[in-house]
Design a protein around this motif. Structure first.
Motif, PDB file in Angstrom:
ATOM      1  N   GLN A  17       0.840  -1.207   0.000  1.00 17.39           N
ATOM      2  CA  GLN A  17       0.000   0.000   0.000  1.00 17.39           C
ATOM      3  C   GLN A  17       0.869   1.250   0.000  1.00 17.39           C
ATOM      4  N   GLU A  18       1.935   1.249   0.757  1.00 14.40           N
ATOM      5  CA  GLU A  18       2.846   2.388   0.802  1.00 14.40           C
ATOM      6  C   GLU A  18       3.472   2.630  -0.571  1.00 14.40           C
ATOM      7  N   LEU A  19       3.880   1.556  -1.233  1.00 19.76           N
ATOM      8  CA  LEU A  19       4.458   1.712  -2.571  1.00 19.76           C
ATOM      9  C   LEU A  19       3.437   2.289  -3.542  1.00 19.76           C
ATOM     10  N   GLU A  20       2.179   1.883  -3.424  1.00 13.42           N
ATOM     11  CA  GLU A  20       1.129   2.460  -4.277  1.00 13.42           C
ATOM     12  C   GLU A  20       1.033   3.969  -4.059  1.00 13.42           C
ATOM     13  N   THR A  21       1.081   4.380  -2.808  1.00 12.97           N
ATOM     14  CA  THR A  21       1.030   5.807  -2.466  1.00 12.97           C
ATOM     15  C   THR A  21       2.234   6.545  -3.051  1.00 12.97           C
ATOM     16  N   VAL A  22       3.407   5.961  -2.889  1.00 19.88           N
ATOM     17  CA  VAL A  22       4.632   6.588  -3.375  1.00 19.88           C
ATOM     18  C   VAL A  22       4.603   6.705  -4.899  1.00 19.88           C
ATOM     19  N   VAL A  23       4.230   5.639  -5.584  1.00 21.93           N
ATOM     20  CA  VAL A  23       4.181   5.662  -7.048  1.00 21.93           C
ATOM     21  C   VAL A  23       3.200   6.724  -7.533  1.00 21.93           C
ATOM     22  N   SER A  24       2.043   6.810  -6.896  1.00 24.77           N
ATOM     23  CA  SER A  24       1.056   7.826  -7.277  1.00 24.77           C
ATOM     24  C   SER A  24       1.627   9.234  -7.107  1.00 24.77           C
ATOM     25  N   THR A  25       2.310   9.466  -5.997  1.00 24.66           N
ATOM     26  CA  THR A  25       2.902  10.782  -5.736  1.00 24.66           C
ATOM     27  C   THR A  25       4.032  11.082  -6.723  1.00 24.66           C
ATOM     28  N   LEU A  26       4.862  10.093  -7.001  1.00 24.51           N
ATOM     29  CA  LEU A  26       5.959  10.306  -7.951  1.00 24.51           C
ATOM     30  C   LEU A  26       5.420  10.593  -9.352  1.00 24.51           C
ATOM     31  N   ARG A  27       4.336   9.941  -9.729  1.00 20.61           N
ATOM     32  CA  ARG A  27       3.716  10.218 -11.036  1.00 20.61           C
ATOM     33  C   ARG A  27       3.228  11.659 -11.112  1.00 20.61           C
ATOM     34  N   GLU A  28       2.654  12.125 -10.013  1.00 22.95           N
ATOM     35  CA  GLU A  28       2.177  13.524  -9.990  1.00 22.95           C
ATOM     36  C   GLU A  28       3.331  14.500 -10.172  1.00 22.95           C
ATOM     37  N   HIS A  29       4.457  14.214  -9.578  1.00 29.60           N
ATOM     38  CA  HIS A  29       5.570  15.162  -9.586  1.00 29.60           C
ATOM     39  C   HIS A  29       6.539  14.984 -10.753  1.00 29.60           C
ATOM     40  N   PHE A  30       6.753  13.743 -11.182  1.00 32.16           N
ATOM     41  CA  PHE A  30       7.748  13.488 -12.230  1.00 32.16           C
ATOM     42  C   PHE A  30       7.133  13.074 -13.568  1.00 32.16           C
ATOM     43  N   GLY A  31       5.865  12.706 -13.556  1.00 27.84           N
ATOM     44  CA  GLY A  31       5.173  12.354 -14.795  1.00 27.84           C
ATOM     45  C   GLY A  31       5.026  10.864 -15.011  1.00 27.84           C
ATOM     46  N   GLU A  32       3.958  10.510 -15.706  1.00 28.09           N
ATOM     47  CA  GLU A  32       3.661   9.105 -16.025  1.00 28.09           C
ATOM     48  C   GLU A  32       4.784   8.462 -16.837  1.00 28.09           C
ATOM     49  N   GLU A  33       5.400   9.245 -17.723  1.00 26.99           N
ATOM     50  CA  GLU A  33       6.416   8.692 -18.618  1.00 26.99           C
ATOM     51  C   GLU A  33       7.702   8.307 -17.887  1.00 26.99           C
ATOM     52  N   VAL A  34       7.906   8.831 -16.688  1.00 27.87           N
ATOM     53  CA  VAL A  34       9.104   8.521 -15.909  1.00 27.87           C
ATOM     54  C   VAL A  34       8.875   7.302 -15.019  1.00 27.87           C
ATOM     55  N   ILE A  35       7.701   7.219 -14.436  1.00 28.01           N
ATOM     56  CA  ILE A  35       7.420   6.170 -13.464  1.00 28.01           C
ATOM     57  C   ILE A  35       6.887   4.951 -14.209  1.00 28.01           C
ATOM     58  N   THR A  36       7.825   4.191 -14.758  1.00 28.04           N
ATOM     59  CA  THR A  36       7.502   3.009 -15.553  1.00 28.04           C
ATOM     60  C   THR A  36       8.291   1.809 -15.047  1.00 28.04           C
ATOM     61  N   SER A  37       7.919   0.638 -15.511  1.00 24.95           N
ATOM     62  CA  SER A  37       8.672  -0.564 -15.172  1.00 24.95           C
ATOM     63  C   SER A  37       9.934  -0.616 -16.026  1.00 24.95           C
ATOM     64  N   ASP A  38      10.768  -1.600 -15.772  1.00 23.10           N
ATOM     65  CA  ASP A  38      12.030  -1.727 -16.500  1.00 23.10           C
ATOM     66  C   ASP A  38      11.852  -1.808 -18.004  1.00 23.10           C
ATOM     67  N   ASN A  39      10.740  -2.385 -18.445  1.00 24.73           N
ATOM     68  CA  ASN A  39      10.533  -2.527 -19.896  1.00 24.73           C
ATOM     69  C   ASN A  39       9.785  -1.342 -20.502  1.00 24.73           C
ATOM     70  N   GLY A  40       9.600  -0.279 -19.723  1.00 25.94           N
ATOM     71  CA  GLY A  40       8.982   0.929 -20.243  1.00 25.94           C
ATOM     72  C   GLY A  40       7.470   0.964 -20.151  1.00 25.94           C
ATOM     73  N   GLU A  41       6.855  -0.102 -19.642  1.00 21.72           N
ATOM     74  CA  GLU A  41       5.408  -0.119 -19.469  1.00 21.72           C
ATOM     75  C   GLU A  41       5.042   0.651 -18.206  1.00 21.72           C
ATOM     76  N   ASP A  42       3.758   1.000 -18.090  1.00 19.58           N
ATOM     77  CA  ASP A  42       3.303   1.636 -16.859  1.00 19.58           C
ATOM     78  C   ASP A  42       3.651   0.756 -15.672  1.00 19.58           C
ATOM     79  N   PHE A  43       4.126   1.369 -14.602  1.00 20.70           N
ATOM     80  CA  PHE A  43       4.429   0.619 -13.391  1.00 20.70           C
ATOM     81  C   PHE A  43       3.124   0.071 -12.837  1.00 20.70           C
ATOM     82  N   ASN A  44       3.073  -1.229 -12.573  1.00 16.94           N
ATOM     83  CA  ASN A  44       1.876  -1.888 -12.097  1.00 16.94           C
ATOM     84  C   ASN A  44       2.184  -2.541 -10.755  1.00 16.94           C
ATOM     85  N   ILE A  45       1.522  -2.081  -9.703  1.00 21.44           N
ATOM     86  CA  ILE A  45       1.822  -2.565  -8.353  1.00 21.44           C
ATOM     87  C   ILE A  45       1.468  -4.035  -8.189  1.00 21.44           C
ATOM     88  N   ASP A  46       0.397  -4.505  -8.858  1.00 19.51           N
ATOM     89  CA  ASP A  46       0.030  -5.917  -8.751  1.00 19.51           C
ATOM     90  C   ASP A  46       1.104  -6.809  -9.366  1.00 19.51           C
TER      91      ASP A  46
END
Length: 184
Positions: A17-46
């Motif tokens: 849950q904490e990681l979900e919160t952090v990822v959401s906050t990082l997306r707000e500040h750094f952008g969706e295009e930055v907060i991605t998985s290693d293969n460039g896809e959207d970071f998916n907490i599941d």
């Protein structure tokens, strides 16, 4: 804005849950295009929870999670911006700024922003001398809760099973399978 709970984060569910919160906050500040998985896809907490085992930290049988993102191609103007974004993200997460930050671009032309030490977390945004990327790192609290230990053991057992299934058969295995070998 949801903040990190300083006294929470001990259980597996709390850490995810904490990681979900952090990822959401990082997306707000750094952008969706930055907060991605290693293969460039959207970071998916599941997917993260299914594919990434808790990492060792601190004393024996203590584990946590780390997420890491890279921002390619930066210049001096963007470094100032990333530093400001890091400060804002840390504030939104309720993380105290660490000592020894670079306060923007330092004399080596790099940035180093850290927060969360007082809350038993690690949040870093940094660039190195000559580095092509700015790195964002977040580590959850180091925990010895049984739920996170169980997940760690499940990952280890799954890894051992995969290794066993990948082992090539021995000469003895092949001989037994084909009814060959010494009658000894």
């Amino acid at each position: 804005m949801t903040q990190v709970e300083p006294d929470g984060g001990d259980t597996q569910a709390d850490q995810i849950q904490e990681l979900e919160t952090v990822v959401s906050t990082l997306r707000e500040h750094f952008g969706e295009e930055v907060i991605t998985s290693d293969n460039g896809e959207d970071f998916n907490i599941d997917r993260f929870e299914q594919e990434v085992r808790p990492r060792e930290c601190g004393p024996a049988n203590h584990y946590n999670y780390e997420i890491r993102f890279e921002i390619p191609d930066h210049d001096e103007d963007s470094l100032e911006q990333y530093y400001a974004q890091a400060e804002a993200a840390a504030a939104d997460l309720g993380l105290s700024e660490n000592q020894n930050n670079s306060s923007g671009i330092n004399d080596r032309g790099t940035i180093y922003f850290g927060a969360g030490s007082a809350e038993d977390r690690i949040f870093l945004v940094r660039s190195g001398v000559g580095a092509e990327n700015v790195t964002i790192v977040y580590q959850t609290k180091c925990s010895n809760d049984s739920s996170i230990q169980e997940v760690r053991e499940e990952f280890s057992e799954r890894w051992r099973e995969e290794r066993r299934s990948e082992e090539p058969p021995t000469v003895e295995d092949i001989e037994q399978e084909h009814g060959e070998g010494s009658a000894g």
